[in-house]
Write a protein that holds these residues in place. Structure first.
Motif, PDB file in Angstrom:
ATOM      1  N   LYS A  39      48.749  41.647  18.613  1.00  0.00           N
ATOM      2  CA  LYS A  39      49.049  40.444  17.837  1.00  0.00           C
ATOM      3  C   LYS A  39      50.322  40.634  17.029  1.00  0.00           C
ATOM      4  O   LYS A  39      50.603  41.715  16.515  1.00  0.00           O
ATOM      5  CB  LYS A  39      47.875  40.134  16.901  1.00  0.00           C
ATOM      6  N   SER A  85      54.005  43.562  14.098  1.00  0.00           N
ATOM      7  CA  SER A  85      52.585  43.771  14.399  1.00  0.00           C
ATOM      8  C   SER A  85      51.822  44.196  13.154  1.00  0.00           C
ATOM      9  O   SER A  85      50.590  44.244  13.159  1.00  0.00           O
ATOM     10  CB  SER A  85      52.420  44.831  15.497  1.00  0.00           C
ATOM     11  N   SER A 101      52.720  32.539  10.948  1.00  0.00           N
ATOM     12  CA  SER A 101      51.707  32.597  11.988  1.00  0.00           C
ATOM     13  C   SER A 101      50.392  32.115  11.389  1.00  0.00           C
ATOM     14  O   SER A 101      50.210  32.077  10.173  1.00  0.00           O
ATOM     15  CB  SER A 101      51.559  34.023  12.521  1.00  0.00           C
TER      16      SER A 101
END
Length: 294
Positions: A244, A254, A292
Motif C-alpha cells: 500500500k 509506503s 489517500s
C-alpha cells in the motif's frame, strides 16, 4: 466487460484555468504505478498572467510532466533549469527528497500563456523509494501508427516499442491521437490500465469515453480505441503494487512515519533550496487537497 471502473475527476478552478484530478480517489488510489493523475486546460491566460507553482517538496515518487500546448519553466534543487515543451517528457525522480518549482516562461506571459497537459506521479517500488533524486528530459520519443492513429510512447514498452525514459517499475504511458475514423489496438499485457479522453471524441470497444474521466480497463483483455470525429486519449498503467502507498500533500510513501518525517523536515527548512527560485515556498497546508483514503 472491457471497462471495470470509471473515475470522475475532482475539478479545481484556479481562475483562468481548471485542473482535473482523477487520482487518488476514494474508490481507487493507483493504476499500476500511477498514484496521481492531473489534467489541466486547455486554456489561454490573460496577457501577463502565468502559472506560478512556488517551490515545494516531494519524496518517494517520480513526477512526469507532458504538455499538449504551452511551456513551463522547471527548476529543482539539483540545479536543473529546463523549459518543458510539447513532445518532451520531463521525469523528476524525487526519491529521498527534492524541491522544485513550475512557472510560465516570460515569453509565454507576454503573448498569453497556454496551459494544456498532464501532470502525473508514479509511486516508486519498495526498493527504490529512497533512491538519489534525479531529473531527465527526453525528446524524439518513439511513434507508433496504425489505421488513422498515431501514438507517442512516453514511458515503458507498448506495441513492441520502448521509450528511452527511465522506469523504476513496469510502466505504460502514451498519448494516442486518432483521426476521424481512426482506430488503434490497446496492449493487454499490463497488470492495470486506464485511458482518459483529453480532447475530441473516442470509444473503447464501443464504450464511449467521457471527457477527462479516468476509465479503468479490464486486465488481460485486448481492446481497440476508435474515434468517429478525431480525438486525443492518454493511456497509462503498468504493474500492480503489492504494498500500500500513502499520499499526503506532495508526499508519497509506503510508510506514514516517512511522510511525517518529510512534513517535519519541510517545516524546519531541512530540504534543499531551488537555485534561482529560493525566495518563495509553499507552506505545509492544514488540509491538503491530495490525500489517500483509508
Amino acid at each position: 466487460m472491457s471497462v471495470i471502473d470509471t473515475i470522475q475527476p475532482v475539478t479545481h478552478d484556479l481562475g483562468q484555468f481548471q485542473v482535473r484530478r482523477a487520482l487518488p480517489s476514494r474508490g481507487r488510489t493507483m493504476v499500476g504505478p500511477f498514484i496521481f493523475v492531473d489534467e489541466f486546460g486547455p486554456a489561454t491566460l490573460d496577457i501577463g498572467a502565468g502559472m506560478d507553482v512556488r517551490p515545494h517538496p516531494h519524496i518517494n515518487l517520480a513526477t512526469v510532466t507532458w504538455l499538449f500546448e504551452g511551456a513551463i519553466d522547471h527548476r529543482d534543487s539539483l540545479g536543473t533549469y529546463v523549459t518543458i515543451r510539447p513532445g518532451q517528457v520531463n521525469l523528476m525522480t524525487a526519491g529521498s527528497g527534492i524541491v522544485h518549482s513550475e512557472r510560465s516562461p516570460q515569453e509565454e506571459r507576454d503573448r498569453g500563456a497556454k496551459l494544456y497537459g498532464m501532470q502525473t506521479w508514479l509511486a516508486l517500488p519498495d526498493d527504490a523509494q529512497e533512491v538519489q533524486p534525479a531529473f531527465e528530459a527526453q525528446i524524439g520519443l518513439p511513434i507508433v501508427e496504425d489505421s488513422g492513429a498515431h501514438a507517442t510512447v512516453i514511458m515503458g514498452e507498448l506495441w513492441g516499442t520502448r521509450a528511452p525514459t527511465t522506469t523504476h517499475a513496469e510502466t505504460i504511458y502514451a498519448e494516442i491521437n486518432l483521426a476521424a475514423g481512426g482506430t488503434l489496438p490497446i496492449d493487454a499485457e499490463a497488470d492495470e490500465r486506464a485511458v482518459m479522453l483529453v480532447g475530441g471524441t473516442a470509444s473503447i470497444d464501443g464504450h464511449p469515453l467521457d471527457p477527462y474521466v479516468l476509465t479503468v480497463l479490464a486486465p488481460g483483455a485486448a481492446m481497440r480505441l476508435a474515434s468517429d470525429g478525431g480525438g486525443r486519449v492518454m493511456l497509462l498503467g503498468g504493474e500492480a503494487f503489492q504494498t500500500k502507498r500513502h499520499v499526503w500533500w506532495n508526499f508519497v510513501s509506503s510508510s506514514r512515519e516517512r511522510i511525517n518525517q518529510a512534513k517535519d523536515d519541510w517545516r524546519a527548512g531541512r530540504f534543499p533550496l531551488v537555485p534561482g527560485d529560493s525566495d518563495e515556498f509553499i507552506p505545509i497546508p492544514d488540509q491538503p487537497n491530495t490525500v489517500s483514503y483509508p
